[in-house]
Design a protein around this motif. Structure first.
Motif, short mmCIF file in Angstrom:
data_model
loop_
_atom_site.label_atom_id
_atom_site.label_comp_id
_atom_site.label_asym_id
_atom_site.label_seq_id
_atom_site.Cartn_x
_atom_site.Cartn_y
_atom_site.Cartn_z
N LYS A 162 3.92 1.50 2.79
CA LYS A 162 4.82 0.34 2.77
C LYS A 162 4.04 -0.97 2.62
O LYS A 162 4.34 -1.79 1.76
CB LYS A 162 5.65 0.29 4.07
N THR A 163 3.04 -1.12 3.47
CA THR A 163 2.25 -2.35 3.42
C THR A 163 1.52 -2.46 2.08
O THR A 163 1.45 -3.53 1.48
CB THR A 163 1.26 -2.37 4.60
N HIS A 164 1.01 -1.34 1.62
CA HIS A 164 0.33 -1.31 0.33
C HIS A 164 1.25 -1.85 -0.77
O HIS A 164 0.88 -2.73 -1.54
CB HIS A 164 -0.11 0.12 0.03
N VAL A 213 8.48 -9.65 5.12
CA VAL A 213 8.27 -9.41 6.54
C VAL A 213 8.05 -7.91 6.74
O VAL A 213 8.91 -7.09 6.44
CB VAL A 213 9.46 -9.91 7.38
N ASP A 214 6.88 -7.58 7.24
CA ASP A 214 6.45 -6.19 7.39
C ASP A 214 6.78 -5.69 8.80
O ASP A 214 6.67 -6.46 9.76
CB ASP A 214 4.93 -6.15 7.15
N ASP A 215 7.16 -4.45 8.90
CA ASP A 215 7.42 -3.80 10.21
C ASP A 215 8.47 -4.55 11.01
O ASP A 215 8.24 -4.92 12.17
CB ASP A 215 6.12 -3.68 11.01
N VAL A 216 9.62 -4.74 10.42
CA VAL A 216 10.65 -5.57 11.03
C VAL A 216 11.22 -4.94 12.31
O VAL A 216 11.80 -5.62 13.14
CB VAL A 216 11.77 -5.90 10.01
MG MG Z 1 2.27 -1.08 7.37
#
Ligand code: MG
Ligand code: ADP
Length: 453
Positions: free
Chosen positions: A158-160, A214-217
């Motif tokens: 996801k972050t990638h 926004v990551d890891d909401v």
């Molecule tokens: Mg991540």
């Protein structure tokens, strides 16, 4: 306790909690009242009160005790009618936390990882939709779905993908204002803005970006005032037709402690999930990483079958898979010999043990009966017709190879059969595997799907 004693207590707390914590959590506390052994502090938000209570409550209490004041409890409350965040007026220039190399200089987001690009992202069945959606968003242009909501388990990319979108957007148009940050950072900045009475700046900053990620909401679930602010930011950006990209570890509706209006907002765009990796995808990722690692580790050779072995055995998390490969390379360059399967197993004992998912006899039986479309009771039961007997032998064979069970144990789980029957069944399948392609393929398929879960 008087205001002066509180001053002394604060100095002591500064020593014990450190400057950062002090500035964030202790300094904003206002001693409001001291009666009946209760020290009451005013705080700007409920969240902050909870946080301080949980993290520093005991320390504050004990420091107050040391001054001789009689206090048995500390309480934190948001003053009614006072200190409304939006009414805060002092505006000071925003303080960037870490200005990223690629995001515009004044955007206080998180640093983007250079390695997380579309080029280095391996696409396979489990992530092809998420990848396609990310690509689409990275093209820029009119916003077609808002937000893009990516979800999936830990380490699935996801972050990638989010960083890849940011890189791509910046490359296409260096003036586009992309702000990427984790939900935790969002909250931290929000609390900081409240504390420093810079809510206007905060709002302005978040409403002035072109793309917000926004990551890891899931992190803001249950944190009510942060959620509230997030919701407003979100709406303001959507109204301006600005792209928003969100990630979480599960679907919007499955995040507990998220307000329903936030959930429905999150669902209003495109929701795509990253599925658990398949064997093929893991192998592809490993091959890609080998290309990447190789320049750093000239002269390290991995024997045939090592990558396949890793792809088979480390199934949960791509980060762990990468870590394992990295370790093999480092080890290989240290010992200066070919990294073969034996060395691999020695070097990765801990990782392999952790990811050793134990396949059970029951799972095998269920999978096999599904595969051959027969009932579980027929697979285990006494009937000897070929349509049941053959799948039964296949299941016995898989139990022998995928579990630690002994033959008598396997026999017991197949309706109390004798261990010689089990042995015979396994032998029969071993023969068939050699001359019957269909059988070889079935075994392969079943084995893989059992190991991949
Ligand atoms: Mg991540
Ligand atoms: P998540 O944010 O979903 O927890 P990450 O994006 O941090 O996962 O990915 C974890 C690691 O695995 C990163 O180093 C990332 O580069 C790598 N990774 C995950 N999926 C892929 C993929 N499809 N291709 C290449 N690398 C991947």
């Amino acid at each position: 306790m008087t205001k002066e004693t509180w001053g002394t207590v604060r100095q002591e707390l500064l020593k014990s909690v450190g400057q950062n914590n002090y500035r964030n959590w202790i300094e904003p506390l206002e001693l409001a009242d001291m009666t009946d052994g209760v020290a009451l502090f005013h705080v700007p938000t409920v969240f902050m009160g909870d946080w301080v209570q949980r993290n520093f409550g005991d320390q504050i209490l004990s420091q107050i005790g040391k001054t001789g004041a009689v206090v048995n409890r500390v309480e934190f409350r948001v003053p009614t009618g006072g200190a409304k965040p939006n009414g805060a007026a002092t505006i000071i220039a925003p303080k960037p936390v870490t200005a990223s190399r690629t995001t515009s200089a004044d955007l206080p987001g998180a640093t983007l990882d250079d390695r997380f690009t579309f080029d280095s992202f391996v696409v396979g069945k489990p992530n092809e939709l998420a990848h396609a959606a990310a690509r689409r968003v990275a093209e820029g242009g009119p916003v077609t779905f808002n937000p893009l909501f990516l979800y999936g388990g830990v380490g699935l990319g996801k972050t990638h993908l989010m960083h890849a979108i940011a890189h791509e957007l910046q490359t296409r148009d260096p003036n586009v204002r992309v702000l990427y940050l984790s939900a935790e950072q969002f909250m931290y900045r929000f609390v900081q803005a409240l504390r420093d009475k810079q809510m206007m700046d905060f709002k302005h900053l978040f409403r002035s970006v072109d793309v917000l990620m926004v990551d890891d909401v899931q992190f803001i679930a249950g944190k009510d005032s942060t959620q509230e602010e997030f919701f407003h930011t979100f709406n303001a950006l959507v109204d301006q037709r600005k792209q928003i990209i969100i990630s979480a570890d599960r679907a919007p509706g499955e995040i507990e402690g998220l307000e329903s209006r936030v959930v429905s907002r999150l669902q209003s765009g495109l929701v795509v999930d990253l599925h658990p990796t398949s064997y093929e995808l893991r192998l592809g990722i490993l091959q890609k990483k080998v290309e990447q690692f190789h320049p750093q580790f000239q002269g390290v050779t991995l024997a045939d079958g090592v990558l396949e072995f890793l792809a088979h055995r480390i199934t949960s998390n791509v980060r762990v898979l990468e870590g394992a490969l990295m370790r093999l390379f480092a080890f290989g360059s240290l010992v200066g010999r070919v990294v073969d399967l034996q060395l691999t197993q020695e070097c990765l004992t801990d990782i392999l043990r952790l990811s050793d998912r134990k396949t059970t006899v029951e799972e095998i039986q269920r999978k096999v009966s599904d595969h051959y479309n027969i009932r579980l009771s027929d697979l285990i039961g006494p009937k000897r017709v070929r349509t049941f007997a053959r799948p039964r032998q296949v299941a016995m064979y898989l139990c022998k190879h995928l579990t630690q069970r002994s033959l008598p144990e396997i026999g017991r789980r197949f309706g109390g059969r004798d261990h010689t029957t089990i042995m015979h069944g396994i032998k029969r399948i071993e023969e068939l595997k050699q001359k019957d392609n269909q059988m070889a393929e079935d075994l392969n398929l079943l084995r893989r799907s059992l190991e991949d879960q």
